[in-house]
Design an enzyme around this catalytic site. Structure first.
Site, PDB file in Angstrom:
ATOM      1  N   LYS A 135      13.499   4.886   9.052  1.00 43.63           N
ATOM      2  CA  LYS A 135      14.826   4.523   9.578  1.00 43.63           C
ATOM      3  C   LYS A 135      15.854   5.592   9.193  1.00 43.63           C
ATOM      4  O   LYS A 135      16.723   5.958   9.993  1.00 43.63           O
ATOM      5  CB  LYS A 135      15.236   3.141   9.038  1.00 43.63           C
ATOM      6  CG  LYS A 135      14.302   2.025   9.518  1.00 43.63           C
ATOM      7  CD  LYS A 135      14.438   0.731   8.717  1.00 43.63           C
ATOM      8  CE  LYS A 135      13.236  -0.183   8.969  1.00 43.63           C
ATOM      9  NZ  LYS A 135      13.141  -1.323   8.015  1.00 43.63           N
ATOM     10  N   LYS A 183      15.907  -0.288  -1.211  1.00 42.64           N
ATOM     11  CA  LYS A 183      14.564  -0.853  -1.143  1.00 42.64           C
ATOM     12  C   LYS A 183      14.461  -1.901  -2.236  1.00 42.64           C
ATOM     13  O   LYS A 183      15.335  -1.981  -3.103  1.00 42.64           O
ATOM     14  CB  LYS A 183      13.506   0.234  -1.335  1.00 42.64           C
ATOM     15  CG  LYS A 183      13.788   1.117  -2.550  1.00 42.64           C
ATOM     16  CD  LYS A 183      12.810   2.253  -2.703  1.00 42.64           C
ATOM     17  CE  LYS A 183      12.947   3.388  -1.703  1.00 42.64           C
ATOM     18  NZ  LYS A 183      11.932   3.435  -0.676  1.00 42.64           N
ATOM     19  N   ARG A 184      13.394  -2.699  -2.229  1.00 41.31           N
ATOM     20  CA  ARG A 184      13.225  -3.650  -3.318  1.00 41.31           C
ATOM     21  C   ARG A 184      13.191  -2.922  -4.669  1.00 41.31           C
ATOM     22  O   ARG A 184      12.801  -1.751  -4.745  1.00 41.31           O
ATOM     23  CB  ARG A 184      11.931  -4.458  -3.099  1.00 41.31           C
ATOM     24  CG  ARG A 184      12.037  -5.494  -2.004  1.00 41.31           C
ATOM     25  CD  ARG A 184      13.135  -6.497  -2.276  1.00 41.31           C
ATOM     26  NE  ARG A 184      12.807  -7.352  -3.394  1.00 41.31           N
ATOM     27  CZ  ARG A 184      12.227  -8.538  -3.304  1.00 41.31           C
ATOM     28  NH1 ARG A 184      11.916  -9.036  -2.105  1.00 41.31           N
ATOM     29  NH2 ARG A 184      11.960  -9.254  -4.364  1.00 41.31           N
ATOM     30  N   HIS A 228      -1.480  -3.917   2.562  1.00 39.05           N
ATOM     31  CA  HIS A 228      -0.184  -3.265   2.352  1.00 39.05           C
ATOM     32  C   HIS A 228       0.029  -2.784   0.922  1.00 39.05           C
ATOM     33  O   HIS A 228       1.160  -2.429   0.562  1.00 39.05           O
ATOM     34  CB  HIS A 228       0.969  -4.210   2.699  1.00 39.05           C
ATOM     35  CG  HIS A 228       1.031  -4.629   4.128  1.00 39.05           C
ATOM     36  ND1 HIS A 228       1.816  -3.998   5.071  1.00 39.05           N
ATOM     37  CD2 HIS A 228       0.381  -5.607   4.791  1.00 39.05           C
ATOM     38  CE1 HIS A 228       1.667  -4.591   6.241  1.00 39.05           C
ATOM     39  NE2 HIS A 228       0.796  -5.578   6.097  1.00 39.05           N
ATOM     40  N   LYS A 252       8.774   2.143  -7.532  1.00 36.44           N
ATOM     41  CA  LYS A 252       9.704   2.807  -6.607  1.00 36.44           C
ATOM     42  C   LYS A 252      10.684   3.723  -7.356  1.00 36.44           C
ATOM     43  O   LYS A 252      11.413   4.487  -6.765  1.00 36.44           O
ATOM     44  CB  LYS A 252      10.456   1.769  -5.779  1.00 36.44           C
ATOM     45  CG  LYS A 252       9.543   0.974  -4.821  1.00 36.44           C
ATOM     46  CD  LYS A 252      10.335  -0.069  -4.060  1.00 36.44           C
ATOM     47  CE  LYS A 252       9.476  -1.049  -3.263  1.00 36.44           C
ATOM     48  NZ  LYS A 252       8.970  -0.486  -1.988  1.00 36.44           N
ATOM     49  N   THR A 278       8.926   2.115   5.137  1.00 41.72           N
ATOM     50  CA  THR A 278       9.398   2.098   6.520  1.00 41.72           C
ATOM     51  C   THR A 278      10.887   2.441   6.549  1.00 41.72           C
ATOM     52  O   THR A 278      11.384   2.949   7.552  1.00 41.72           O
ATOM     53  CB  THR A 278       9.171   0.718   7.181  1.00 41.72           C
ATOM     54  OG1 THR A 278       9.552  -0.307   6.256  1.00 41.72           O
ATOM     55  CG2 THR A 278       7.714   0.543   7.566  1.00 41.72           C
TER      56      THR A 278
HETATM   57  C1  26Q Z   1       1.972 -12.722  -2.488  1.00 41.61           C
HETATM   58  C2  26Q Z   1       1.504 -13.851  -3.115  1.00 41.61           C
HETATM   59  C3  26Q Z   1       2.373 -14.782  -3.652  1.00 41.61           C
HETATM   60  C4  26Q Z   1       3.740 -14.578  -3.510  1.00 41.61           C
HETATM   61  C5  26Q Z   1       4.224 -13.445  -2.855  1.00 41.61           C
HETATM   62  C6  26Q Z   1       3.337 -12.515  -2.352  1.00 41.61           C
HETATM   63  C7  26Q Z   1       3.840 -11.318  -1.655  1.00 41.61           C
HETATM   64  C8  26Q Z   1       4.933 -11.376  -0.799  1.00 41.61           C
HETATM   65  C9  26Q Z   1       5.419 -10.256  -0.163  1.00 41.61           C
HETATM   66  C10 26Q Z   1       3.234 -10.091  -1.834  1.00 41.61           C
HETATM   67  C11 26Q Z   1       3.700  -8.954  -1.180  1.00 41.61           C
HETATM   68  C12 26Q Z   1       4.802  -9.025  -0.334  1.00 41.61           C
HETATM   69  C13 26Q Z   1       5.344  -7.854   0.378  1.00 41.61           C
HETATM   70  C14 26Q Z   1       4.844  -6.657   0.315  1.00 41.61           C
HETATM   71  C15 26Q Z   1       5.445  -5.517   1.018  1.00 41.61           C
HETATM   72  O1  26Q Z   1       6.530  -5.619   1.572  1.00 41.61           O
HETATM   73  N1  26Q Z   1       4.747  -4.381   1.054  1.00 41.61           N
HETATM   74  C16 26Q Z   1       5.240  -3.215   1.752  1.00 41.61           C
HETATM   75  O2  26Q Z   1       4.760  -3.256   3.083  1.00 41.61           O
HETATM   76  C17 26Q Z   1       5.352  -2.242   3.868  1.00 41.61           C
HETATM   77  C18 26Q Z   1       4.864  -2.436   5.288  1.00 41.61           C
HETATM   78  O3  26Q Z   1       3.532  -2.031   5.413  1.00 41.61           O
HETATM   79  C19 26Q Z   1       5.011  -0.871   3.325  1.00 41.61           C
HETATM   80  O4  26Q Z   1       5.716   0.073   4.074  1.00 41.61           O
HETATM   81  C20 26Q Z   1       5.375  -0.771   1.845  1.00 41.61           C
HETATM   82  O5  26Q Z   1       4.900   0.456   1.333  1.00 41.61           O
HETATM   83  C21 26Q Z   1       4.784  -1.938   1.089  1.00 41.61           C
HETATM   84  O6  26Q Z   1       5.215  -1.906  -0.260  1.00 41.61           O
END
Ligand code: 26Q
Length: 812
Positions: free
Chosen positions: A656, A544-545, A356, A550, A652
């Protein structure tokens, strides 16, 4: 589904009475929520059980979606819709003197995820059920989900999200399926009667994993899927010694520590925290899930574990559950007595990995020392996987030592989780076409050279049941009348809306529906922020985050620019615009938090300035989450998708917005590219560098933000507002300024090309504003966006996973 209203009313009364202990008189909204939820649980109970039975008895292959996050949001409303019972339930409640809407509002979001990746998992399991596909989600039942965001003096403050404090009527504890997960200890080898050796791990810390199941109700089908979330509890066996020592307090403390494994969701959505507890969480749910899968498989007599992959496909949602790979090797070898080769054969036919992110700093890796002390046996297994992999690599590229080092799963004292995932998975996918190309050609190029056949794209999607039917009932109604009610099941049908592109009545209805939804957001904004916005203004939304890539900064800089423009020339031609932000910053991400403060500071200045008050408003919606998103998407006219090209894997939210008739203002990044392709370029506002251009500019080393500022005096002036006292005298935004023009802490200046892309951004923003003043034109653009959104149903995505990766078929 048909509802026997009398019977249902009896069930609701019964559950209210169970809750109040005092009859149904004067039940609160929360009590009504619980009672209706429980009554609906009763209603689906048999279907749920039958569905599980059916899959088992027919020996159907299943997909297991392993994800550290499931961002479910609220459940009641969605389940009523998918059962087709919303109207009937509302009627029953009304006759009982209860208000269904108010009851629904008391449900806390199940925010067991950070953002896109977690919400994708939630959309996927809903689509799996709606498509009658045999599947199950596995994850963690965090006691505290994504933090609640409060804004104090314009700054983010994190508060715990105790979402299940009052209980959760939608989950069922299944104590009989408890698993034990073991940490630490040391490895010993035991001689078997036949003279062979088996490894076992002794002196471990044992933690119980207790599953809580949630029913996942599909649209217009009897299929009820399962989301199984694990909760940690101390294993009494481990504490027995402490009890014998009469050290009661220490024993209870240990009990508490065990519970820490499922205590809290880590709120950073990129880059590992380096925290041991996070790695322990990953192992906790991965091991429990595998044990569960194996137990279920073995229940059928005569089944041979060497054929597990014929019954199970396991999708790894990013690297978070990748530790399941060595764990399955361990379970098959140490617990089941299989050899390395047969075990490896199973593993490499079972796992598939989804990436991702392309941000190098976000690729997960863990210190070898930590890994070894927590999972000594898994460390041995990873070493052996790597040793064998290196043999293959050296054979293929005998001279290229640097390549061996780059691709080694173990290097620089770290375990590289993505490398482990690719080495052991039969499928590696990106989440949008551009993203997959970048993986193949850049981030994972050498892996692609080695195993091109593993790589594939699965463009993300979202469920139209929640994001259209539930969030935007008026638009859903119009689609029922125009294209046919079947769009709920088959979103590709919305393409037929194009037949109404010249139908002024339909176009006007689109405008009326948007106005209604804007009013709803106006009311919510008033309630949450005290800000009065004009529902007749253009609603321009970025939710978004909060991340530098971003580029919320680009948005805020251009707001400052517009503000200055209006101050110079109050009669400047500019349509009235309200810009909405919603974003959480990871609690340890300084810059992101500064940007949130900047947004609030600009909002305060602009909103209080009488010279611009009828032209410009800035709103930051606090505590952005799924239930609030359901109000924001339908009300938006402009969808801001402005990431630095090449950085956003897919997005995503962009989908929406599109479904709800917002027009994309964005870069050619992630799924935006596919969105523009489906909507038509004339129905979007595209700006900025392409991913290619970003790459060459970066590689040339020639990028100089100062040159941009010389070229763009108005940008220079907007940027100066950060440090010249315009926004206050305490120099709070100096660091943001410095990061753009000098670079801080060793990073290059303006790493995400905010300044470089500013001029073209400002231009399309103005163009979009102009286009919006032409109402018929705008409504037509909205129509083409809705009509083009068919591809972005998670049903389409899941069908592709089912046939292209998992090899599973609908059970009906
Ligand atoms: C990893 C290790 C330790 C702590 C936290 C994490 C961690 C947690 C959540 C790393 C990444 C995330 C989330 C990532 C995320 O939401 N990515 C998004 O995924 C979407 C679905 O595929 C995409 O549409 C977005 O582009 C992407 O940023």
């Amino acid at each position: 589904m048909n509802l026997d209203k009398e019977k249902f009313e009896d069930r609701v009364s019964y559950w209210i009475d169970r809750g109040t202990g005092d009859g149904t008189e004067g039940a609160t909204d929360r009590q009504a929520y619980e009672a209706v939820s429980r009554a609906l649980m009763d209603l689906i109970w048999n279907k749920w059980r039958d569905c599980e039975k059916d899959i088992k008895s027919r020996g159907l292959k299943r997909a297991y979606y392993l994800s550290a996050e499931f961002l479910m949001g609220r459940t009641l409303g969605n389940n009523m819709i998918n059962l087709g019972l919303r109207g009937d339930v509302a009627e029953v409640l009304k006759s009982m003197g209860l208000d269904l809407n108010a009851a629904e509002q008391t449900e806390p979001d199940a925010a067991l995820g950070n953002g896109g990746l977690g919400r994708l998992a939630a959309c996927f399991i809903e689509s799996l059920a709606s498509l009658d596909l045999p599947a199950r989600g596995y994850g963690i039942r965090y006691q505290y989900g994504m933090f609640r965001q409060e804004i104090v003096d314009g700054r983010q403050v994190e508060r715990p999200d105790d979402w299940v404090a009052k209980g959760d009527p939608w989950s069922v504890r299944r104590g009989n399926r408890t698993a034990v997960v073991r940490f630490g200890g040391h490895v010993v080898s035991e001689e078997q009667p036949d003279g062979s050796h088996r490894f076992k791990t002794v002196n471990t810390e044992n933690i119980k994993a207790i599953p809580y199941d949630m029913p996942i109700i599909g649209w217009d089908t009897d299929t009820v899927g399962t989301l199984r979330l694990w909760e940690a509890e101390s294993d009494n066996g481990f504490n027995l010694q402490l009890f014998n020592d009469m050290d009661y307090i220490r024993a209870v403390e240990a009990q508490n520590r065990a519970g820490d494994l499922s205590r809290v969701l880590y709120p950073n959505d990129s880059g590992p925290t380096g925290k041991a507890l996070r790695l322990r969480q990953q192992y906790f749910f991965s091991s429990a899930s595998l044990q569960d899968i194996i137990r279920e498989y073995k229940k059928v007599k005569g089944r041979d574990l060497t054929l597990l992959h014929e019954m199970a496909a396991i999708q790894l949602n990013d690297t978070h559950p990748v530790i399941a790979i060595p764990e399955l090797m361990r379970l098959l070898m140490d617990e089941e007595g299989m050899g390395w080769d047969t075990s490896w054969n199973v593993v490499t036919k079972t796992f598939a990995y989804t990436n991702h992110t392309v941000l190098a700093e976000a690729l997960e890796k863990w210190p070898i020392d930590l890994f070894r002390s927590e999972f000594p046996r898994l460390m041995q297994i990873v070493e052996e996987i790597n040793r064998r992999f290196m043999v293959v690599l050296v054979e293929k590229f005998p001279q290229d030592r640097q390549r061996h080092h780059r691709m080694s799963i173990l290097a620089d004292g770290m375990v590289k989780m993505a490398w482990l995932a690719i080495a052991a998975s039969f499928s590696v996918n990106g989440v949008a076409a551009l993203h997959t190309e970048i993986l193949k050609n850049e981030v994972l190029r050498e892996w692609y050279e080695l195993w091109p056949e593993k790589f594939n794209n699965k463009t993300n999607g979202v469920t139209q049941r929640r994001w259209l039917k539930k969030a935007n009932p008026s638009l859903a109604g119009l689609l029922d009348e125009t294209v046919s009610p079947e769009w709920t099941k088959d979103l590709s049908l919305v393409a037929n809306l194009r037949e109404y592109a010249e139908d002024t009545s339909v176009l006007e209805q689109l405008g009326v529906i948007k106005a209604e939804n804007k009013q709803r957001l106006t009311d919510l904004t008033q309630k949450l922020t005290g800000i009065s916005v004009d529902p007749a203004a253009l609603f321009d939304v970025q939710i978004k985050r909060l991340h530098e890539y971003k580029r919320q900064l680009l948005n805020i800089l251009s707001l400052i620019h517009d503000w200055q423009l209006l101050m110079d020339n109050p009669s400047a031609e500019m349509p009235p615009r309200t810009v909405f932000f919603g974003a959480k910053a990871a609690s340890g991400y300084r810059r992101a938090k500064q940007i949130i403060h900047l947004i609030h500071t600009v909002a305060e200045k602009v909103n209080a300035d009488p010279r611009v008050s009828d032209k410009l408003k800035v709103v930051f919606i606090p505590d952005y989450r799924v239930s609030i998103a359901e109000v924001l998407f339908p009300a938006a006219e402009i969808s801001q998708q402005i990431s630095t090209a090449g950085k956003e894997a897919s997005g995503t939210g962009n989908m929406k917005f599109m479904m709800n008739g917002a027009v994309t203002l964005g870069t050619m990044d992630g799924a935006n590219i596919e969105i523009v392709e489906e909507a038509g370029a004339q129905n979007a506002f595209i700006f900025g560098m392409s991913a290619q251009e970003v790459r060459s500019l970066k590689e040339s080393g020639a990028y100089d933000p100062w040159k941009v500022l010389e070229r763009e005096p108005k940008l220079k002036r907007a940027l100066a507002a950060l440090v010249d006292g315009t926004l206050g005298t305490d120099d709070e935004f100096r660091e943001i300024y410095d990061s753009l023009v000098y670079g801080v802490e060793g990073s290059v200046p303006d790493a995400f090309f905010v300044l470089e892309d500013f001029a073209s951004y400002r231009d399309v923003r103005a163009q979009a504003g102009q286009a919006w003043t032409d109402t018929p034109r705008w409504n037509k653009m909205a129509l083409y966006n809705i009509a083009g959104s068919g591809k972005f149903s998670s049903d389409r995505t899941i069908r592709e996973y089912a046939s292209g990766i998992w090899g599973i078929k609908p059970r009906k």
